[in-house]
Design a protein around this motif. Sequence first.
Motif, PDB file in Angstrom:
ATOM      1  N   GLY A  72       0.816  -1.210   0.000  1.00 22.10           N
ATOM      2  CA  GLY A  72       0.000   0.000   0.000  1.00 22.10           C
ATOM      3  C   GLY A  72       0.847   1.256   0.000  1.00 22.10           C
ATOM      4  N   LEU A  73       1.970   1.227   0.731  1.00 19.03           N
ATOM      5  CA  LEU A  73       2.887   2.361   0.751  1.00 19.03           C
ATOM      6  C   LEU A  73       3.421   2.628  -0.656  1.00 19.03           C
ATOM      7  N   PHE A  74       3.765   1.568  -1.352  1.00 13.15           N
ATOM      8  CA  PHE A  74       4.274   1.683  -2.719  1.00 13.15           C
ATOM      9  C   PHE A  74       3.174   2.151  -3.669  1.00 13.15           C
ATOM     10  N   GLU A  75       1.965   1.597  -3.500  1.00 18.88           N
ATOM     11  CA  GLU A  75       0.856   1.931  -4.391  1.00 18.88           C
ATOM     12  C   GLU A  75       0.400   3.379  -4.230  1.00 18.88           C
ATOM     13  N   THR A  76       0.613   3.948  -3.058  1.00 19.91           N
ATOM     14  CA  THR A  76       0.240   5.342  -2.843  1.00 19.91           C
ATOM     15  C   THR A  76       0.921   6.254  -3.859  1.00 19.91           C
ATOM     16  N   ILE A  77       2.158   5.918  -4.197  1.00 20.91           N
ATOM     17  CA  ILE A  77       2.912   6.713  -5.163  1.00 20.91           C
ATOM     18  C   ILE A  77       2.657   6.243  -6.595  1.00 20.91           C
ATOM     19  N   THR A  78       2.746   4.931  -6.819  1.00 19.21           N
ATOM     20  CA  THR A  78       2.666   4.440  -8.198  1.00 19.21           C
ATOM     21  C   THR A  78       1.284   4.597  -8.807  1.00 19.21           C
ATOM     22  N   SER A  79       0.231   4.523  -7.974  1.00 15.96           N
ATOM     23  CA  SER A  79      -1.124   4.646  -8.523  1.00 15.96           C
ATOM     24  C   SER A  79      -1.493   6.108  -8.796  1.00 15.96           C
ATOM     25  N   ALA A  80      -0.801   7.038  -8.153  1.00 23.00           N
ATOM     26  CA  ALA A  80      -1.087   8.465  -8.361  1.00 23.00           C
ATOM     27  C   ALA A  80       0.225   9.243  -8.254  1.00 23.00           C
ATOM     28  N   PRO A  81       1.099   9.111  -9.247  1.00 23.36           N
ATOM     29  CA  PRO A  81       2.422   9.747  -9.151  1.00 23.36           C
ATOM     30  C   PRO A  81       2.381  11.261  -9.031  1.00 23.36           C
ATOM     31  N   TRP A  82       1.263  11.877  -9.433  1.00 22.60           N
ATOM     32  CA  TRP A  82       1.162  13.327  -9.323  1.00 22.60           C
ATOM     33  C   TRP A  82       1.166  13.812  -7.880  1.00 22.60           C
ATOM     34  N   VAL A  83       0.924  12.897  -6.924  1.00 24.43           N
ATOM     35  CA  VAL A  83       0.930  13.314  -5.521  1.00 24.43           C
ATOM     36  C   VAL A  83       2.319  13.791  -5.107  1.00 24.43           C
ATOM     37  N   ILE A  84       3.351  13.401  -5.871  1.00 27.53           N
ATOM     38  CA  ILE A  84       4.719  13.855  -5.572  1.00 27.53           C
ATOM     39  C   ILE A  84       4.815  15.379  -5.642  1.00 27.53           C
ATOM     40  N   LEU A  85       3.947  16.003  -6.433  1.00 27.95           N
ATOM     41  CA  LEU A  85       3.969  17.468  -6.521  1.00 27.95           C
ATOM     42  C   LEU A  85       3.586  18.137  -5.205  1.00 27.95           C
ATOM     43  N   LEU A  86       2.954  17.389  -4.298  1.00 28.36           N
ATOM     44  CA  LEU A  86       2.622  17.930  -2.972  1.00 28.36           C
ATOM     45  C   LEU A  86       3.798  17.824  -2.005  1.00 28.36           C
ATOM     46  N   PHE A  87       4.807  17.032  -2.361  1.00 22.70           N
ATOM     47  CA  PHE A  87       5.908  16.795  -1.423  1.00 22.70           C
ATOM     48  C   PHE A  87       6.631  18.075  -0.993  1.00 22.70           C
ATOM     49  N   PRO A  88       6.863  19.065  -1.897  1.00 22.72           N
ATOM     50  CA  PRO A  88       7.468  20.311  -1.401  1.00 22.72           C
ATOM     51  C   PRO A  88       6.611  21.023  -0.351  1.00 22.72           C
ATOM     52  N   MET A  89       5.280  20.945  -0.478  1.00 24.42           N
ATOM     53  CA  MET A  89       4.423  21.516   0.568  1.00 24.42           C
ATOM     54  C   MET A  89       4.588  20.745   1.868  1.00 24.42           C
ATOM     55  N   PHE A  90       4.713  19.414   1.758  1.00 26.43           N
ATOM     56  CA  PHE A  90       4.969  18.609   2.952  1.00 26.43           C
ATOM     57  C   PHE A  90       6.280  19.063   3.600  1.00 26.43           C
ATOM     58  N   PHE A  91       7.324  19.196   2.776  1.00 27.79           N
ATOM     59  CA  PHE A  91       8.659  19.552   3.274  1.00 27.79           C
ATOM     60  C   PHE A  91       8.644  20.912   3.967  1.00 27.79           C
ATOM     61  N   ALA A  92       7.868  21.846   3.420  1.00 25.25           N
ATOM     62  CA  ALA A  92       7.859  23.214   3.939  1.00 25.25           C
ATOM     63  C   ALA A  92       6.955  23.417   5.140  1.00 25.25           C
ATOM     64  N   SER A  93       6.146  22.429   5.480  1.00 20.54           N
ATOM     65  CA  SER A  93       5.051  22.664   6.430  1.00 20.54           C
ATOM     66  C   SER A  93       5.475  22.856   7.874  1.00 20.54           C
ATOM     67  N   ASN A  94       6.738  22.581   8.215  1.00 22.20           N
ATOM     68  CA  ASN A  94       7.206  22.837   9.585  1.00 22.20           C
ATOM     69  C   ASN A  94       8.480  23.670   9.638  1.00 22.20           C
ATOM     70  N   VAL A  95       9.007  24.065   8.479  1.00 21.14           N
ATOM     71  CA  VAL A  95      10.302  24.752   8.491  1.00 21.14           C
ATOM     72  C   VAL A  95      10.215  26.140   9.101  1.00 21.14           C
ATOM     73  N   PHE A  96       9.030  26.783   9.034  1.00 19.39           N
ATOM     74  CA  PHE A  96       8.950  28.157   9.535  1.00 19.39           C
ATOM     75  C   PHE A  96       9.002  28.244  11.045  1.00 19.39           C
TER      76      PHE A  96
END
Length: 509
Positions: free
Chosen positions: A261-285
């Motif tokens: 399921g962890l693998f399928e989260t990415i492979t079934s919807a690879p566009w979700v990777i575009l949210l990763f920079p928002m994930f990365f930035a969400s606690n840096v401030f």
Amino acid sequence: MADEKNGPATEAPAPATEVPETQSAPAGPVQRPSGWMYKGIHIGKKEVWYASPIVQLVMVALVCFLCPGMYNALSGLGGGGQVDATAQNDASTALYSTFAVVGFFSGTLANMLGVRITLAFGGLGYCIYAASFLSYNHNQNHGFVVFAGAFLGVCAGLLWTAQGTIMMSYPPEDRKGRYISYFWIIFNLGAVIGSLVPLAQNINATEATNVTDGTYIGFIVLMLAGAILALALCNADKIRRDDGSKVVLMKNPSWKTEFKGLFETITSAPWVILLFPMFFASNVFYTYQMNDFNGAHFNTRTKTLNNLMYWISQIIGAVAFGYALDFPGVRRSLRAKVSFVVLFVLTFAIWGGGWAWQKQQVTREVVENEEIEYRRYDWTDGGEKYIAPLFLYMFYGFYDAAWQTCIYWYMGALSNSGRKAANLTGFYKGIQSAGAAVFWRLDGLKTPFNTMFGATWGLVAGALIIAAPVIFLRIKDTVSLEEDLKFSDETAEDVAPARDVTVIKQGEV
């Protein structure tokens, strides 16, 4: 009986009264007894009430009120309540480093263990972290603080993944924004009340001093209570929404299915990777805001007051965005686009004001040079020296709540599956923690304040631009049940809403 994990409930025996299969039910809705029968399971009124999404969300919010809420109050003081922020910087780097690793797999663990055990274990790390600073007040044991930070990273990864699973998958689609705001209000009330403790104890501390032992002891007791409260939660397989529908899960989760399921989260919807920079930035401030803004420029009593107002502003932001994201008169896809535009405007308005203030302040070298007598601002200074930065800090808090509420709502709008929500939250918290670890380390390396500010602002603005295609193209007005079931071995019949029937078979209502 349902087991303790997310497995299926065993169907209860059929009622003794037999009704021929061909016999039609009386006209009108079926009269349900005290509680009701759903798929052969009699659910009493009390059980339906306690296992409802709203009650469970309030309970997990109370756990976060007592654990990460108090942690936020402690961190908001700058340096974990210490004048010298070195120990807290190193502990935070260790915390978010382990959090980043555990976060990627915490969705798998939450699906296997169930949210109740995951949350309870997750809460333990917080009281150990507060205890390490109590110890540091007396013996300067730097190693214990760093160890406590690393251990908290493991625990926090589990706690926040379980919390995210509940917040994104339990509510119906039309109430996700409100449920997120309910959580954020209760959670941040923990930081608000936690901030009152050091404010009361340090109200006369006009110089920069460490907070008292009583402050740390109060945090320890409250955090331990949160870990114990988590044991009263229901696991996801027990949850029933108002219409009788269940949360989409795996009937029999295994390590193999969960890693798949962890693998399928990415492979079934690879566009979700575009949210990763928002994930990365969400606690840096937090690093700049709490250490380089609040901790560096204000004395003890003033930074505790700033901390209180910061978390109150978080509540206001959560209410405003939570209800706006659920506004019924506008399609969900349009609400997503509008919220993104508002978030983008706030990024440049608030952080632009922040730069106007920051560029006028002294450098890190001046603040941390023990040979230079640097006077930190006090609340009696008023005007440009205090009132202006106080409101700026409050807007920072409002912005944080807006960002977090939106990102959770965006993820919740992409799926209603509890299993997929756990995996998405695992990615979110893991990547978020990697970003936080980087920025806490930068602060530990004495990076100039202006550089910390610029890196933070640039990252959040860039993350929004990269995420735009997902927000504008992938968030739909609803997610079909068939789409959610792709991440489960359950059927539509397993999770469908309870409904009245016109033909009654033996053992069914």
